[in-house]
Design a protein around this motif. Structure first.
Motif, PDB file in Angstrom:
ATOM      1  N   ARG A   1      18.830  17.440 -12.622  1.00 45.89           N
ATOM      2  CA  ARG A   1      17.950  16.561 -13.415  1.00 45.89           C
ATOM      3  C   ARG A   1      16.629  17.277 -13.687  1.00 45.89           C
ATOM      4  O   ARG A   1      16.096  17.248 -14.799  1.00 45.89           O
ATOM      5  CB  ARG A   1      17.686  15.228 -12.698  1.00 45.89           C
ATOM      6  CG  ARG A   1      17.083  14.153 -13.623  1.00 45.89           C
ATOM      7  CD  ARG A   1      16.560  12.939 -12.862  1.00 45.89           C
ATOM      8  NE  ARG A   1      15.355  13.268 -12.121  1.00 45.89           N
ATOM      9  CZ  ARG A   1      14.115  13.171 -12.612  1.00 45.89           C
ATOM     10  NH1 ARG A   1      13.919  12.733 -13.842  1.00 45.89           N
ATOM     11  NH2 ARG A   1      13.072  13.515 -11.875  1.00 45.89           N
ATOM     12  N   ASN A   2      16.098  17.952 -12.661  1.00 49.36           N
ATOM     13  CA  ASN A   2      14.850  18.696 -12.848  1.00 49.36           C
ATOM     14  C   ASN A   2      15.033  19.856 -13.830  1.00 49.36           C
ATOM     15  O   ASN A   2      14.211  20.060 -14.721  1.00 49.36           O
ATOM     16  CB  ASN A   2      14.342  19.230 -11.501  1.00 49.36           C
ATOM     17  CG  ASN A   2      13.692  18.142 -10.652  1.00 49.36           C
ATOM     18  OD1 ASN A   2      12.975  17.295 -11.173  1.00 49.36           O
ATOM     19  ND2 ASN A   2      13.932  18.180  -9.346  1.00 49.36           N
TER      20      ASN A   2
ATOM     21  N   SER B   1       4.867  13.648 -12.327  1.00 54.57           N
ATOM     22  CA  SER B   1       6.210  13.566 -11.749  1.00 54.57           C
ATOM     23  C   SER B   1       6.693  12.126 -11.743  1.00 54.57           C
ATOM     24  O   SER B   1       6.126  11.265 -12.423  1.00 54.57           O
ATOM     25  CB  SER B   1       6.169  14.108 -10.308  1.00 54.57           C
ATOM     26  OG  SER B   1       5.384  13.246  -9.501  1.00 54.57           O
ATOM     27  N   THR B   2       7.733  11.877 -10.947  1.00 57.65           N
ATOM     28  CA  THR B   2       8.212  10.511 -10.727  1.00 57.65           C
ATOM     29  C   THR B   2       7.083   9.623 -10.213  1.00 57.65           C
ATOM     30  O   THR B   2       7.171   8.406 -10.313  1.00 57.65           O
ATOM     31  CB  THR B   2       9.337  10.522  -9.671  1.00 57.65           C
ATOM     32  OG1 THR B   2       8.938  11.410  -8.607  1.00 57.65           O
ATOM     33  CG2 THR B   2      10.646  11.006 -10.255  1.00 57.65           C
TER      34      THR B   2
ATOM     35  N   GLN C   1       9.381  15.068 -13.469  1.00 64.17           N
ATOM     36  CA  GLN C   1       9.978  15.932 -12.435  1.00 64.17           C
ATOM     37  C   GLN C   1       9.869  15.267 -11.058  1.00 64.17           C
ATOM     38  O   GLN C   1       9.027  14.394 -10.845  1.00 64.17           O
ATOM     39  CB  GLN C   1       9.271  17.293 -12.410  1.00 64.17           C
ATOM     40  CG  GLN C   1       7.762  17.211 -12.149  1.00 64.17           C
ATOM     41  CD  GLN C   1       7.112  18.603 -12.080  1.00 64.17           C
ATOM     42  OE1 GLN C   1       7.284  19.333 -11.136  1.00 64.17           O
ATOM     43  NE2 GLN C   1       6.338  18.947 -13.108  1.00 64.17           N
ATOM     44  N   SER C   2      10.753  15.699 -10.150  1.00 68.91           N
ATOM     45  CA  SER C   2      10.733  15.125  -8.790  1.00 68.91           C
ATOM     46  C   SER C   2      10.750  16.255  -7.766  1.00 68.91           C
ATOM     47  O   SER C   2      10.598  17.416  -8.122  1.00 68.91           O
ATOM     48  CB  SER C   2      11.945  14.221  -8.581  1.00 68.91           C
ATOM     49  OG  SER C   2      13.123  15.008  -8.452  1.00 68.91           O
TER      50      SER C   2
ATOM     51  N   LEU D   1      16.282  25.113  -6.205  1.00 67.94           N
ATOM     52  CA  LEU D   1      16.724  24.966  -7.606  1.00 67.94           C
ATOM     53  C   LEU D   1      17.684  26.089  -8.000  1.00 67.94           C
ATOM     54  O   LEU D   1      18.698  25.848  -8.658  1.00 67.94           O
ATOM     55  CB  LEU D   1      15.512  24.953  -8.544  1.00 67.94           C
ATOM     56  CG  LEU D   1      14.630  23.701  -8.480  1.00 67.94           C
ATOM     57  CD1 LEU D   1      13.320  23.915  -9.237  1.00 67.94           C
ATOM     58  CD2 LEU D   1      15.361  22.487  -9.043  1.00 67.94           C
TER      59      LEU D   1
ATOM     60  N   THR E   1       7.706  27.981 -10.836  1.00 65.51           N
ATOM     61  CA  THR E   1       7.141  27.317  -9.671  1.00 65.51           C
ATOM     62  C   THR E   1       6.360  28.303  -8.807  1.00 65.51           C
ATOM     63  O   THR E   1       6.627  29.508  -8.836  1.00 65.51           O
ATOM     64  CB  THR E   1       8.245  26.653  -8.821  1.00 65.51           C
ATOM     65  OG1 THR E   1       7.634  25.946  -7.728  1.00 65.51           O
ATOM     66  CG2 THR E   1       9.205  27.678  -8.251  1.00 65.51           C
TER      67      THR E   1
ATOM     68  N   CYS F   1      12.446  18.976  -5.469  1.00 69.66           N
ATOM     69  CA  CYS F   1      13.432  19.952  -6.002  1.00 69.66           C
ATOM     70  C   CYS F   1      14.927  19.588  -5.873  1.00 69.66           C
ATOM     71  O   CYS F   1      15.648  19.817  -6.829  1.00 69.66           O
ATOM     72  CB  CYS F   1      13.176  21.327  -5.418  1.00 69.66           C
ATOM     73  SG  CYS F   1      12.937  21.434  -3.662  1.00 69.66           S
TER      74      CYS F   1
ATOM     75  N   CYS G   1      14.972  28.399 -12.862  1.00 66.11           N
ATOM     76  CA  CYS G   1      13.609  28.307 -12.364  1.00 66.11           C
ATOM     77  C   CYS G   1      13.094  29.710 -12.070  1.00 66.11           C
ATOM     78  O   CYS G   1      13.687  30.436 -11.278  1.00 66.11           O
ATOM     79  CB  CYS G   1      13.544  27.428 -11.119  1.00 66.11           C
ATOM     80  SG  CYS G   1      11.855  27.210 -10.540  1.00 66.11           S
TER      81      CYS G   1
ATOM     82  N   PHE H   1       6.865  23.538 -12.730  1.00 67.72           N
ATOM     83  CA  PHE H   1       7.495  22.732 -11.679  1.00 67.72           C
ATOM     84  C   PHE H   1       6.604  22.774 -10.445  1.00 67.72           C
ATOM     85  O   PHE H   1       6.425  23.825  -9.830  1.00 67.72           O
ATOM     86  CB  PHE H   1       8.902  23.236 -11.364  1.00 67.72           C
ATOM     87  CG  PHE H   1       9.655  22.280 -10.496  1.00 67.72           C
ATOM     88  CD1 PHE H   1      10.242  21.149 -11.051  1.00 67.72           C
ATOM     89  CD2 PHE H   1       9.725  22.462  -9.127  1.00 67.72           C
ATOM     90  CE1 PHE H   1      10.910  20.228 -10.252  1.00 67.72           C
ATOM     91  CE2 PHE H   1      10.395  21.536  -8.322  1.00 67.72           C
ATOM     92  CZ  PHE H   1      10.988  20.421  -8.896  1.00 67.72           C
TER      93      PHE H   1
ATOM     94  N   CYS I   1      11.049  25.327  -3.579  1.00 67.00           N
ATOM     95  CA  CYS I   1      11.563  24.826  -4.864  1.00 67.00           C
ATOM     96  C   CYS I   1      12.358  25.935  -5.554  1.00 67.00           C
ATOM     97  O   CYS I   1      13.443  25.695  -6.098  1.00 67.00           O
ATOM     98  CB  CYS I   1      10.418  24.388  -5.780  1.00 67.00           C
ATOM     99  SG  CYS I   1       9.420  23.031  -5.149  1.00 67.00           S
TER     100      CYS I   1
END
Lengths: 310, 187
Positions: free
Chosen positions: A73-74, B158-159, A50-51, A96, A87, A53, A130, A17, A92
């Motif tokens: 979602r992550n 990522s996105t 992934q986006s 998370l 991570t 956090c 995480c 991540f 993050c």
């Protein structure tokens, strides 16, 4: 016995991540992770899609369910593959795990989150968590293996460690915990495994002033970073600052240069994320694993490569 | 109010204002609890949180202990324009040290959520939300020199390089309070 160990090692796999700051500001930290983990027998999954956090100033400041939904979602990206995330960014790590803690503690939040996730054909059961890369290195890889893996050691080098806030608190929400979260030892031991001295200093657990504090009031933020740097200089005269947080890395590196330009400090201490320091010690190209900084690192890297060859 | 034949009701505005004010002020602590600080009322003002708070250390006005006190006595207007909650680094030293499990961090963030309802939200936070919605990253840069310099692909996995994932994230955000409040444009 040996074959068992090998079998155990093969199981180590995490979703990497990245988070925003490492992706765009400090991709040398990403590259360091991509080098060290496979070399240490830890497989990396890219967690495609992934986006953010989400970080504190965004959805967590609006409402809890939204925060948890973005985090879920992550986390689900890992859960779908039966792996945990890891991570190198404390923010993050904090966001998370706090979100996961809220979902596990409160079934109502969890069910609202899953109603939202259902709209994109996903679900999160709370299994995937995480992990922090420093804890993966400390617990899963282990200090012995780290010692065996390095080509250069830090003999004679003094480092100031900066674990960073979200490595430690609130300990209740984290998968791994220091014995005493106000007297952290893990990063010190990780640095000592590389041959460095990593002494205690008075402001070891103090905040670097990054994040919301810096964006809200840079002047006040610089009070904290200045005090921290001066303490490091005066008490242990460190050759290097080593952190486990990408935000602390940016603040200590970047704000230090600003303080010098304003004539507020007259010294320079290079700053590295622990994964970068380990990557250098393992012999990876410093340009790739530690090529982005404001406060110069060349001298200390030269010192490591020339002085500490095993 | 009872309506007598042909005579319009007399509304005592002072009375209404007093009553509204009472309800309004009572609501501050209730809202803070509703917005996440479930254990607000356990605070005994011991000050452990303040002793360890970076914001208190550098001179912000409404640091954890003082903010909790203000909320408990029903202050609101004085707090709405204050930047302190938005400076909170979410470090959670306060949560760790609190002997009554108040989690002052949750109070700080519940205060942010209350301020958002009143549209007292800093521009920077709006920009972060907008960036999150547009790119999937609150911190985003179009320049990719740094990634190229260290030998990485220009786009992280990522996105940023996955349109479907970005649309998924947007769908999630559209189904949260962020959309209800209409803080940022969402297509």
């Amino acid at each position: 016995m040996i074959s068992e160990t090998v079998k155990e090692e093969k199981k180590l796999k995490f979703g990497l991540f990245l988070g925003c700051n490492i992706s765009f500001n400090r991709p040398d930290v990403e590259q360091a992770m991509r080098k060290i983990f496979p070399a240490l027998g830890v497989e990396i999954d890219d967690l495609v899609g992934q986006s953010c956090c989400p970080t504190w100033g965004t959805v967590p400041s609006i409402d809890i369910v939204g925060w948890c939904a973005v985090a879920a979602r992550n986390l689900a990206l890992g859960e779908e593959k039966g792996i945990d995330l890891m991570t190198a960014c404390n923010s993050c790590y904090g966001s998370l795990n706090e979100a996961r803690h809220k979902m596990l503690k409160n079934p109502e939040i969890m069910s609202k989150v899953n109603e939202i996730l259902a709209k994109i054909g996903k679900k999160y059961e709370g299994k995937a968590k995480c992990r922090h890369v420093a804890w993966v290195l400390y617990k899963d890889v282990g200090l012995e293996k780290i010692k065996e893996s390095i080509k250069y050691s830090l003999d004679g080098i003094t480092v100031a460690v900066q674990p960073g806030c979200h490595f430690l608190w609130p300990s209740e929400v984290y998968p791994d915990k220091e014995k005493d979260p106000f007297n952290p030892k893990v990063l010190r031991e990780l640095c000592e495994a590389l041959g460095a001295e990593a002494p205690y200093y008075t402001k070891l657990i103090d905040c670097c002033g990054m994040g919301a504090l810096r964006s809200t009031d840079p002047e006040k933020s610089f009070i904290l970073v200045r005090e921290k740097l001066e303490c490091i200089k005066e008490e242990i005269d460190a050759d290097l600052i080593v952190t486990t947080c990408s935000s602390c890395l940016i603040q200590l590196d970047d704000a230090q240069e600003k303080l010098r330009k304003e004539g507020k400090i007259n010294f320079s201490i290079p700053v590295l994320h622990y994964v970068q320091l380990l990557a250098i010690c393992m012999g990876f190209d410093p340009q790739q694993v530690a090529g982005i900084c404001v406060t110069p690192r060349d001298e200390v890297i030269k010192m490591i490569l020339e002085g500490g060859k095993r | 109010m009872e309506i007598t034949e042909g005579v319009p009701p007399v509304i005592n505005l002072t009375e209404v204002a007093e009553r509204e004010k009472e309800e309004f002020e009572k609501k501050v602590s209730e809202l803070i609890i509703e917005f996440g600080a479930e254990n607000l009322l356990a605070c005994m003002q011991c000050g452990a949180c303040a002793s360890i708070c970076p914001l208190a250390r550098v001179g912000f006005e409404w640091y954890n202990k003082k903010l909790i006190k203000a909320i408990l006595i029903g202050m609101k207007e004085e707090l709405l324009d204050d930047p302190t909650p938005w400076a909170c680094v979410a470090c959670n030293r306060c949560t760790e040290i609190c002997p009554r499990q108040v989690a002052p961090f949750e109070v700080m963030f519940a205060m942010r959520r209350l301020m958002v309802e009143e549209f007292a939200i800093p521009t920077l936070a709006i920009e972060g939300l907008r960036s999150l919605y547009e790119h999937g990253h609150a911190v985003y840069m179009t320049g990719r020199e740094a990634r190229k310099k260290v030998g990485l692909p220009e786009n992280p996995p990522s996105t940023d390089s996955d349109e479907k994932a970005l649309q998924d994230l947007r769908t999630i955000l559209k189904n949260t309070k962020l959309a209800e409040l209409g803080l940022i444009p969402m297509e």
